[in-house]
Motif scaffolding. Structure first.
Motif, mmCIF file in Angstrom:
data_model
loop_
_atom_site.group_PDB
_atom_site.id
_atom_site.type_symbol
_atom_site.label_atom_id
_atom_site.label_comp_id
_atom_site.label_asym_id
_atom_site.label_seq_id
_atom_site.Cartn_x
_atom_site.Cartn_y
_atom_site.Cartn_z
ATOM 1 N N LEU A 118 3.415 3.667 -8.093
ATOM 2 C CA LEU A 118 2.294 4.598 -8.194
ATOM 3 C C LEU A 118 1.208 4.123 -9.156
ATOM 4 O O LEU A 118 0.120 4.701 -9.196
ATOM 5 C CB LEU A 118 2.786 5.983 -8.667
ATOM 6 N N GLY A 119 1.503 3.088 -9.919
ATOM 7 C CA GLY A 119 0.563 2.629 -10.956
ATOM 8 C C GLY A 119 -0.558 1.782 -10.383
ATOM 9 O O GLY A 119 -0.623 1.522 -9.178
ATOM 10 N N PRO A 120 -1.485 1.318 -11.267
ATOM 11 C CA PRO A 120 -2.583 0.455 -10.810
ATOM 12 C C PRO A 120 -2.029 -0.832 -10.206
ATOM 13 O O PRO A 120 -1.133 -1.441 -10.781
ATOM 14 C CB PRO A 120 -3.373 0.160 -12.094
ATOM 15 N N GLY A 121 -2.531 -1.211 -9.042
ATOM 16 C CA GLY A 121 -2.021 -2.410 -8.362
ATOM 17 C C GLY A 121 -0.690 -2.171 -7.679
ATOM 18 O O GLY A 121 -0.045 -3.104 -7.187
ATOM 19 N N GLY A 122 -0.259 -0.917 -7.622
ATOM 20 C CA GLY A 122 1.019 -0.594 -6.977
ATOM 21 C C GLY A 122 0.872 -0.424 -5.463
ATOM 22 O O GLY A 122 -0.242 -0.310 -4.947
ATOM 23 N N ALA A 123 1.999 -0.391 -4.779
ATOM 24 C CA ALA A 123 1.990 -0.348 -3.308
ATOM 25 C C ALA A 123 1.280 0.887 -2.759
ATOM 26 O O ALA A 123 0.649 0.825 -1.702
ATOM 27 C CB ALA A 123 3.425 -0.390 -2.784
ATOM 28 N N MET A 124 1.330 2.013 -3.492
ATOM 29 C CA MET A 124 0.702 3.223 -2.947
ATOM 30 C C MET A 124 -0.805 3.064 -2.772
ATOM 31 O O MET A 124 -1.393 3.646 -1.869
ATOM 32 C CB MET A 124 1.006 4.429 -3.839
ATOM 33 N N GLU A 125 -1.407 2.251 -3.633
ATOM 34 C CA GLU A 125 -2.855 2.011 -3.501
ATOM 35 C C GLU A 125 -3.158 1.400 -2.145
ATOM 36 O O GLU A 125 -4.027 1.851 -1.415
ATOM 37 C CB GLU A 125 -3.299 0.991 -4.567
ATOM 38 N N THR A 126 -2.401 0.369 -1.825
ATOM 39 C CA THR A 126 -2.674 -0.352 -0.579
ATOM 40 C C THR A 126 -2.248 0.473 0.640
ATOM 41 O O THR A 126 -2.881 0.415 1.691
ATOM 42 C CB THR A 126 -2.015 -1.751 -0.615
ATOM 43 N N LEU A 127 -1.195 1.267 0.486
ATOM 44 C CA LEU A 127 -0.757 2.079 1.629
ATOM 45 C C LEU A 127 -1.777 3.185 1.914
ATOM 46 O O LEU A 127 -2.030 3.529 3.074
ATOM 47 C CB LEU A 127 0.629 2.679 1.362
#
Ligand code: SF4
Ligand code: SF4
Length: 340
Positions: A118-127
């Motif tokens: 969930l953090g910066p650069g984490g997978a949720m950003e890209t998803l």
């Protein structure tokens, strides 16, 4: 086959789904027959994962030309943005599709993994970006940890939660599932047969079909297994006192300290065949001691190489005391050998 909405996703899916691990064992042709038979029987929800060897590719080939008839869920084990996007692109290619209906970060169990996700650069950003681009329609999540699963539900970020639930693992029914339902999430049930420990498939599925909000995804590798699941979820079957007595017998036999055969603990640096050795108690109970020794001897001999390093325990999502259980099983095996 009945259909219903998966949580509040607007995805309408069959009352029972299809788990994509067992088709790994099949050839492409065999897998295609089983998968297309499932579609013919009205099953429309198929769950796979990037890490399930060639399962995605087999689904992709089987559903060529009928992509609009199926809802596909797959998963990524990556927690950071860039590798998660690479896995997503690979899944799209393997599945031969331009979109994935439900994409799930796979087996999130530890707080530090969630922080990265969930953090910066984490997978949720890209998803989230991939969802805006239409590459994925919904983001769900999977976990084997009850505490973490409840935390994931509470984030409000996911459309579905996938969690183990079966006759002997009922903990999720108390709080996790009510919380997920209250949040409007779809609930996917993995491990309906407790990782192969429940050999009465009919009983195991009838137990689960009592709650119509659960989307059970039994893994199938034969047409007969598909038919069994489809028949059960098409029909109306009661849960009787006799069924409950059989379920209780399984609970008494397996307890909570049992291996679900997920194999996440492996490989062992000492070559111990952990999963099969962890099953020795059940094997011995179902066979005579002499047969158990003959059947499992080669595996149990590898347990002597265990140096109690604890590496396997850090990977077991069920926090099983693996070396201690292996020692107990080895002691039992040695007793059976001596009695032969
Ligand atoms: S504790 Fe034993 S079984 Fe587990 S990884 Fe170490 S040597 Fe292997
Ligand atoms: S010991 Fe734990 S990680 Fe290993 S197969 Fe069993 S349940 Fe899975």
């Amino acid at each position: 086959m009945r259909t219903r909405e998966l949580g509040k996703t607007s995805l309408f899916v069959s009352a029972v789904g299809f788990g994509g691990i067992p088709i790994i064992r099949l050839t492409f042709e065999e897998a295609g027959s089983v998968l297309r038979h499932a579609v013919d029987r009205g099953i429309t929800f198929f769950d796979t994962a990037n890490r399930y060897v060639d399962s995605e590719e087999k689904m992709g080939r089987a559903f060529a030309g009928i992509r609009d008839k199926v809802v596909i869920a797959t998963k990524t084990g990556q927690r950071q943005a860039s590798p998660a996007m690479e896995e997503l692109e690979l899944s799209l290619t393997r599945l031969g599709t331009d979109h994935i209906d439900l994409y799930q970060p796979h087996q999130v169990s530890k707080p530090e993994e969630l922080d990265v996700l969930l953090g910066p650069g984490g997978a949720m950003e890209t998803l989230a970006k991939a969802r805006e681009q239409g590459k994925i329609l919904h983001i769900g999540i999977t976990s084997h940890s009850l505490e973490m699963a409840r935390r994931l539900v509470a984030t409000g970020l996911f459309s579905t939660i996938q969690f183990p639930y079966n006759i002997v693992e009922t903990e999720a029914g108390a709080a996790l599932f009510p919380e997920a339902k209250a949040a409007g999430m779809g609930i996917l049930v993995m491990k309906p047969f407790a990782g192969g420990m429940l050999d009465d498939g009919d009983l195991a599925l009838r137990f689960l079909r009592r709650d119509p909000d659960l989307l059970v995804i039994p893994g199938c590798d034969t047409v007969a297994q598909v038919d069994q699941a489809a028949d059960l979820f098409e029909g109306e079957t009661a849960w009787t006192e006799a069924d409950e007595a059989k379920a209780q017998a399984y609970r008494d036999e397996l307890g909570s300290r049992f291996c679900r055969r997920c194999e996440y603990c492996q490989p062992c640096p000492q070559g111990v065949r952990i999963t099969y050795a962890m099953m020795y108690r059940v094997v011995a109970k179902r066979m005579s001691p002499a047969k158990a020794v003959a059947f499992a001897g080669e595996t149990m001999e590898t347990v002597r190489e265990c140096i109690d390093c604890g590496e396997c325990m850090t990977r077991c999502p069920y926090n099983l005391p693996i070396p201690e259980m292996l020692r107990e099983h080895l002691e039992m095996y040695d007793g059976h050998r001596a009695a032969k």
